[in-house]
Design a protein around this motif. Structure first.
Motif, mmCIF file in Angstrom:
data_model
loop_
_atom_site.group_PDB
_atom_site.id
_atom_site.type_symbol
_atom_site.label_atom_id
_atom_site.label_comp_id
_atom_site.label_asym_id
_atom_site.label_seq_id
_atom_site.Cartn_x
_atom_site.Cartn_y
_atom_site.Cartn_z
ATOM 1 N N GLN A 10 46.894 8.489 20.650
ATOM 2 C CA GLN A 10 46.291 7.869 21.821
ATOM 3 C C GLN A 10 47.265 6.878 22.444
ATOM 4 O O GLN A 10 47.893 6.101 21.754
ATOM 5 N N SER A 11 47.382 6.927 23.770
ATOM 6 C CA SER A 11 48.225 5.964 24.459
ATOM 7 C C SER A 11 47.470 4.649 24.551
ATOM 8 O O SER A 11 46.244 4.612 24.457
ATOM 9 N N PRO A 12 48.201 3.561 24.756
ATOM 10 C CA PRO A 12 47.529 2.267 24.842
ATOM 11 C C PRO A 12 46.546 2.241 26.011
ATOM 12 O O PRO A 12 46.670 3.001 26.965
ATOM 13 N N LEU A 13 45.596 1.356 25.915
ATOM 14 C CA LEU A 13 44.595 1.218 26.961
ATOM 15 C C LEU A 13 45.267 0.703 28.224
ATOM 16 O O LEU A 13 45.887 -0.339 28.232
ATOM 17 N N MET A 14 45.156 1.473 29.299
ATOM 18 C CA MET A 14 45.776 1.107 30.564
ATOM 19 C C MET A 14 44.691 0.539 31.477
ATOM 20 O O MET A 14 43.527 0.880 31.359
ATOM 21 N N SER A 15 45.109 -0.293 32.411
ATOM 22 C CA SER A 15 44.158 -0.896 33.338
ATOM 23 C C SER A 15 43.562 0.165 34.265
ATOM 24 O O SER A 15 44.118 1.251 34.442
ATOM 25 N N ALA A 16 42.452 -0.186 34.876
ATOM 26 C CA ALA A 16 41.801 0.727 35.818
ATOM 27 C C ALA A 16 42.720 1.012 36.998
ATOM 28 O O ALA A 16 42.760 2.144 37.503
ATOM 29 N N GLU A 17 43.472 0.019 37.436
ATOM 30 C CA GLU A 17 44.393 0.212 38.558
ATOM 31 C C GLU A 17 45.480 1.230 38.212
ATOM 32 O O GLU A 17 45.782 2.123 39.001
ATOM 33 N N PHE A 18 46.059 1.102 37.032
ATOM 34 C CA PHE A 18 47.104 2.027 36.601
ATOM 35 C C PHE A 18 46.545 3.442 36.504
ATOM 36 O O PHE A 18 47.162 4.399 36.981
ATOM 37 N N THR A 19 45.373 3.576 35.919
ATOM 38 C CA THR A 19 44.735 4.883 35.789
ATOM 39 C C THR A 19 44.427 5.479 37.152
ATOM 40 O O THR A 19 44.618 6.681 37.376
ATOM 41 N N ARG A 20 43.988 4.653 38.094
ATOM 42 C CA ARG A 20 43.695 5.119 39.447
ATOM 43 C C ARG A 20 44.975 5.624 40.132
ATOM 44 O O ARG A 20 44.959 6.667 40.794
ATOM 45 N N LEU A 21 46.079 4.906 39.951
ATOM 46 C CA LEU A 21 47.360 5.352 40.513
ATOM 47 C C LEU A 21 47.777 6.694 39.920
ATOM 48 O O LEU A 21 48.247 7.581 40.636
ATOM 49 N N GLU A 22 47.594 6.841 38.609
ATOM 50 C CA GLU A 22 47.920 8.116 37.963
ATOM 51 C C GLU A 22 47.034 9.245 38.477
ATOM 52 O O GLU A 22 47.513 10.366 38.705
ATOM 53 N N TRP A 24 45.643 9.442 41.444
ATOM 54 C CA TRP A 24 46.113 9.785 42.789
ATOM 55 C C TRP A 24 47.371 10.634 42.718
ATOM 56 O O TRP A 24 47.541 11.588 43.482
ATOM 57 N N LEU A 25 48.246 10.300 41.795
ATOM 58 C CA LEU A 25 49.480 11.065 41.638
ATOM 59 C C LEU A 25 49.180 12.512 41.259
ATOM 60 O O LEU A 25 49.803 13.440 41.775
ATOM 61 N N LYS A 26 48.196 12.717 40.414
ATOM 62 C CA LYS A 26 47.786 14.078 40.044
ATOM 63 C C LYS A 26 47.284 14.848 41.262
ATOM 64 O O LYS A 26 47.628 16.011 41.459
ATOM 65 N N VAL A 27 46.459 14.199 42.076
ATOM 66 C CA VAL A 27 45.937 14.837 43.284
ATOM 67 C C VAL A 27 47.082 15.172 44.234
ATOM 68 O O VAL A 27 47.149 16.278 44.783
ATOM 69 N N LEU A 28 47.979 14.232 44.428
ATOM 70 C CA LEU A 28 49.091 14.439 45.355
ATOM 71 C C LEU A 28 50.022 15.561 44.902
ATOM 72 O O LEU A 28 50.431 16.399 45.711
ATOM 73 N N THR A 29 50.358 15.604 43.622
ATOM 74 C CA THR A 29 51.255 16.658 43.144
ATOM 75 C C THR A 29 50.570 18.019 43.190
ATOM 76 O O THR A 29 51.220 19.025 43.471
ATOM 77 N N ARG A 50 55.386 2.871 42.365
ATOM 78 C CA ARG A 50 54.358 1.863 42.051
ATOM 79 C C ARG A 50 54.013 1.872 40.566
ATOM 80 O O ARG A 50 53.848 0.809 39.952
ATOM 81 N N LEU A 51 53.903 3.067 39.987
ATOM 82 C CA LEU A 51 53.604 3.151 38.558
ATOM 83 C C LEU A 51 54.747 2.576 37.724
ATOM 84 O O LEU A 51 54.511 1.888 36.732
ATOM 85 N N MET A 52 55.973 2.842 38.134
ATOM 86 C CA MET A 52 57.129 2.331 37.393
ATOM 87 C C MET A 52 57.193 0.803 37.424
ATOM 88 O O MET A 52 57.679 0.182 36.474
ATOM 89 N N LYS A 53 56.710 0.204 38.502
ATOM 90 C CA LYS A 53 56.759 -1.252 38.658
ATOM 91 C C LYS A 53 55.499 -1.947 38.141
ATOM 92 O O LYS A 53 55.458 -3.177 38.070
ATOM 93 N N HIS A 54 54.498 -1.167 37.772
ATOM 94 C CA HIS A 54 53.227 -1.746 37.325
ATOM 95 C C HIS A 54 53.419 -2.435 35.976
ATOM 96 O O HIS A 54 54.155 -1.950 35.116
ATOM 97 N N GLU A 55 52.736 -3.536 35.791
ATOM 98 C CA GLU A 55 52.888 -4.306 34.549
ATOM 99 C C GLU A 55 52.434 -3.530 33.308
ATOM 100 O O GLU A 55 52.929 -3.788 32.201
ATOM 101 N N ASP A 62 56.831 5.771 26.650
ATOM 102 C CA ASP A 62 56.937 7.202 26.931
ATOM 103 C C ASP A 62 56.620 7.489 28.397
ATOM 104 O O ASP A 62 57.286 8.300 29.035
ATOM 105 N N LYS A 63 55.636 6.784 28.939
ATOM 106 C CA LYS A 63 55.303 6.963 30.352
ATOM 107 C C LYS A 63 56.419 6.411 31.235
ATOM 108 O O LYS A 63 56.704 6.971 32.289
ATOM 109 N N ARG A 64 57.031 5.330 30.821
ATOM 110 C CA ARG A 64 58.130 4.751 31.596
ATOM 111 C C ARG A 64 59.249 5.771 31.746
ATOM 112 O O ARG A 64 59.783 5.983 32.835
#
Length: 85
Positions: A10-22, A24-29, A50-55, A62-64
């Protein structure tokens, strides 16, 4: 994979904002695969950046690495593809 029980790690718990960006990226690709365009590729590159710069990216090295490779790919694609728009 966790070798003791064959479950994915399991990957670490990501914020709702980070998950939302991911998400959107899935939809866009997915949209890009059906309707490729330079403008859409630029939007995808923007979301990858934006994902790369997210805290939260610090929590998932691995995601980085994945997003760094994606950034290079989309930048190359934008610069080297002859879109017919």
């Amino acid at each position: 994979m966790n070798k003791s029980n064959n479950n994915p790690v399991q990957s670490p718990l990501m914020s709702a904002e980070f998950t939302r960006l991911e998400d959107w990226l899935k939809v866009l690709t997915s949209t890009y695969s059906d309707y490729p365009s330079r403008s859409l590729a630029k939007v995808i590159l923007y979301y990858v950046s934006r994902l790369m710069k997210h805290e939260d990216i610090i929590q998932a090295p691995d995601k980085r690495c994945d997003y760094f490779c994606m950034h290079k790919y989309w930048l190359w694609l934008i610069e080297n593809t002859d879109y017919h728009e």
